[in-house]
Scaffold this motif. Structure first.
Motif, PDB file in Angstrom:
ATOM      1  N   LEU A 114      66.717  30.050  75.612  1.00 10.80           N
ATOM      2  CA  LEU A 114      67.055  28.623  75.756  1.00 10.80           C
ATOM      3  C   LEU A 114      68.466  28.120  75.600  1.00 10.80           C
ATOM      4  N   ARG A 115      68.711  27.031  76.093  1.00 13.36           N
ATOM      5  CA  ARG A 115      69.958  26.500  75.877  1.00 13.36           C
ATOM      6  C   ARG A 115      70.070  25.557  74.765  1.00 13.36           C
ATOM      7  N   LEU A 157      63.741  24.655  67.226  1.00  9.78           N
ATOM      8  CA  LEU A 157      63.151  24.265  68.511  1.00  9.78           C
ATOM      9  C   LEU A 157      62.721  22.780  68.358  1.00  9.78           C
ATOM     10  N   GLU A 158      63.041  22.054  67.200  1.00  7.63           N
ATOM     11  CA  GLU A 158      63.021  20.580  66.845  1.00  7.63           C
ATOM     12  C   GLU A 158      61.594  20.119  67.045  1.00  7.63           C
ATOM     13  N   GLY A 212      72.529  14.195  70.516  1.00 10.67           N
ATOM     14  CA  GLY A 212      71.388  14.935  71.633  1.00 10.67           C
ATOM     15  C   GLY A 212      71.662  16.576  71.514  1.00 10.67           C
ATOM     16  N   LEU A 213      72.401  16.643  70.569  1.00 12.19           N
ATOM     17  CA  LEU A 213      72.814  18.207  70.367  1.00 12.19           C
ATOM     18  C   LEU A 213      71.560  18.933  70.053  1.00 12.19           C
ATOM     19  N   GLY A 214      71.623  20.500  69.892  1.00 10.46           N
ATOM     20  CA  GLY A 214      70.686  21.139  69.517  1.00 10.46           C
ATOM     21  C   GLY A 214      69.945  21.650  70.979  1.00 10.46           C
ATOM     22  N   ILE A 215      68.508  21.701  70.877  1.00  8.23           N
ATOM     23  CA  ILE A 215      67.853  22.495  72.011  1.00  8.23           C
ATOM     24  C   ILE A 215      67.916  21.285  73.369  1.00  8.23           C
ATOM     25  N   SER A 216      68.251  22.168  74.558  1.00  2.28           N
ATOM     26  CA  SER A 216      68.056  21.497  75.808  1.00  2.28           C
ATOM     27  C   SER A 216      67.067  22.120  76.742  1.00  2.28           C
ATOM     28  N   LEU A 217      65.894  21.580  76.888  1.00  3.71           N
ATOM     29  CA  LEU A 217      64.934  22.261  77.813  1.00  3.71           C
ATOM     30  C   LEU A 217      64.978  22.169  79.207  1.00  3.71           C
ATOM     31  N   ARG A 218      64.654  22.895  80.069  1.00  4.72           N
ATOM     32  CA  ARG A 218      64.664  22.637  81.350  1.00  4.72           C
ATOM     33  C   ARG A 218      63.350  22.718  81.989  1.00  4.72           C
ATOM     34  N   TYR A 219      62.396  23.063  81.375  1.00  2.36           N
ATOM     35  CA  TYR A 219      61.108  23.008  82.007  1.00  2.36           C
ATOM     36  C   TYR A 219      60.317  21.870  81.112  1.00  2.36           C
ATOM     37  N   GLY A 220      60.219  22.389  79.782  1.00  2.08           N
ATOM     38  CA  GLY A 220      59.550  21.190  78.843  1.00  2.08           C
ATOM     39  C   GLY A 220      58.012  21.208  78.812  1.00  2.08           C
TER      40      GLY A 220
END
Lengths: 384, 93
Positions: free
Chosen positions: B10-11, B63-64, B85-93
């Motif tokens: 995860l990013r 993972l919020e 918008g910090l925290g997790i940033s998904l690429r697929y979702g």
């Protein structure tokens, strides 16, 4: 700064709302907390074109694959039956980052202003407060998702309870387009979706979706069951995945994610108060029977954008097919959930009996006839 | 597969200010005794652990999903979204 409308959350319901409002000439601000639309969103995900096309032009939809086969699998500890359905209507698998971005771009093209990386922390009257300052809007649409902090702070809804919340965990495994097609026997844009209902190790529902060059595997179970069983969500996923290990063998894990899925909501959650409207997951609009959340989210966002007042919004929600089926499905699903074991055994025993030409095995179900009838009647209630 | 290996995929962009906080540690003690800390069981990212009579919150891994705030029997978790918008940033979702 004042806007005609402020929409909070650029997911399916928020973007549908912002798009509808902007298209009708309103000056719209769309606020998203993620670094880009979709960055915070999780789902399977499969969408139905018939629902999306009620609001958006769908010809350039960024789909992953067109679902040609849906495998319905009923699994218990020792048995497994599978039914393969070839859908007649158009179903797509999608990746949320691409899909949500596409939806938000529709809203932007219609004239809405999108700002990202901004979390809304409160609403006071017609003032929307963010960590970057506040803005005013004549109409406010809250499309904040399942963790509806704003809607709860305004008293529009309460927190979900353990027994009405599903926790879903998901993994995406990537390889090459070729390899995905080979393993699932697919050609070109074709895709396959699997639905797996199981009572082992306890009642849960899972999915396998094919994306372009990757495969998504996920499972969901009710939070109260997870707690009672003392099983960790990733252990549940591991146990669920075991029979399908070959499908992703050699693929690399690209993403792990989780999401809560509301199994209660409107009409017990208030959709509107004054000039504040709530849509999508925040209003608890996931269809518990078909696992469809994106369709109802888009429809509710569209209606929230269109509605002239609270009364008409509420009325339109009840009248919309996609929303009324969510409401009607809930009592049935409440009955079905504790009986997942009964049904996965029943389906397995029925199909085995049929194949073997001996229906005596089904004797056992005679004692459940009352229950089965009740479920049938509830099921008929879901049909319009 | 260990949960840590999953989290490596995860990013995250870390918010220096924790978005999850415990209101009262004593309440967590009580919860652990009575309910065995459901936040630990339900969390898909091992954010919560009970070490030497104290709940430790590794909010960076969150993972919020929001499950912990629902299961906390004492409503003892201050659950917010990470800022900007910090925290997790998904690429697929």
């Amino acid at each position: 700064m004042k806007y005609d409308a402020i929409v909070i959350g650029a997911g399916p319901s928020g973007s549908a709302s912002a798009y509808t409002l902007a298209k009708n000439g309103y000056k719209v601000l769309l606020i998203e907390r993620g670094s880009e639309p979709g960055a915070k969103n999780v789902s399977g995900a499969m969408i139905r074109e018939s629902e999306i096309s009620k609001v958006f032009e769908t010809k350039d939809i960024p789909f992953e694959r067109i679902v040609k086969r849906v495998r319905l699998i009923f699994r218990s500890k020792d048995d497994e039956s599978e039914i393969v359905v070839k859908p007649k209507s158009k179903l797509y698998t999608i990746s949320r980052l691409k899909f949500d971005k596409w939806l938000a771009q529709r809203a932007e093209s219609a004239g809405a202003l999108l700002i990202t990386k901004t979390t809304v922390t409160g609403i006071e009257g017609n003032k929307v407060i963010t960590e970057r300052g506040s803005v005013e809007g004549d109409k406010i649409v809250i499309a904040e998702g399942a963790n509806a902090l704003l809607s709860m702070s305004l008293g529009l809804r309460r927190e979900l309870k353990n027994e009405e919340t599903v926790l879903g965990v998901k993994e995406v495994y990537a390889s090459t387009r070729n390899e995905v097609e080979k393993r699932f026997n697919l050609q070109g844009d074709e895709g396959e979706s699997w639905r797996i209902i199981t009572d082992y190790p306890f009642p849960s529902a899972g999915f396998i979706y094919t994306y372009k060059d990757s495969v998504a595997i996920g499972v969901g179970a009710r939070v109260d069951e997870i707690i009672t069983m003392g099983i960790r969500p990733f252990e549940l996923l591991d146990s669920f995945k075991t029979p399908y290990a070959e499908l992703v063998k050699g693929f690399s894990l690209r993403e792990y994610s989780a999401k809560i899925i509301p199994e209660n909501g409107f009409p017990s959650f208030k959709p509107c108060e004054g000039s504040v409207y709530v849509a999508g997951d925040a209003l608890g609009l996931v269809d518990p029977l078909t696992f469809d959340g994106i369709g109802p989210a888009i429809i509710s966002g569209y209606l929230a954008g269109k509605a002239e007042n609270c009364y008409s919004y509420s009325k339109m929600l009840f009248e919309a097919r996609e929303i009324s089926k969510v409401i009607k499905s809930r009592p049935l699903v409440k009955e079905l959930l504790p009986n997942i074991g009964l049904y996965s055994h029943l389906v397995n025993d029925f199909l085995t009996s049929w194949v073997e030409g001996d229906f005596s095995k089904l004797k056992y179900y005679k004692s459940s006839l009352g229950k089965l009838m009740k479920h049938l009647i509830l099921g008929l209630g879901v049909i319009e | 597969m260990r949960v840590e290996e999953r989290l490596y995929t995860l990013r995250y962009k870390r918010d220096e200010k924790p978005h999850l906080e415990i209101k009262d540690q004593q309440v967590c003690n009580k919860c652990h005794e009575t309910y065995k800390s459901p936040c630990i069981t339900v969390c898909p990212a091992n954010v919560y652990s009970f070490v030497e009579g104290k709940i430790i919150v590794s909010y960076e891994n969150c993972l919020e999903c929001g499950a912990c705030k629902i299961v906390c029997p004492f409503n003892n978790i201050v659950w917010k979204y990470p800022r900007y918008g910090l925290g997790i940033s998904l690429r697929y979702g």
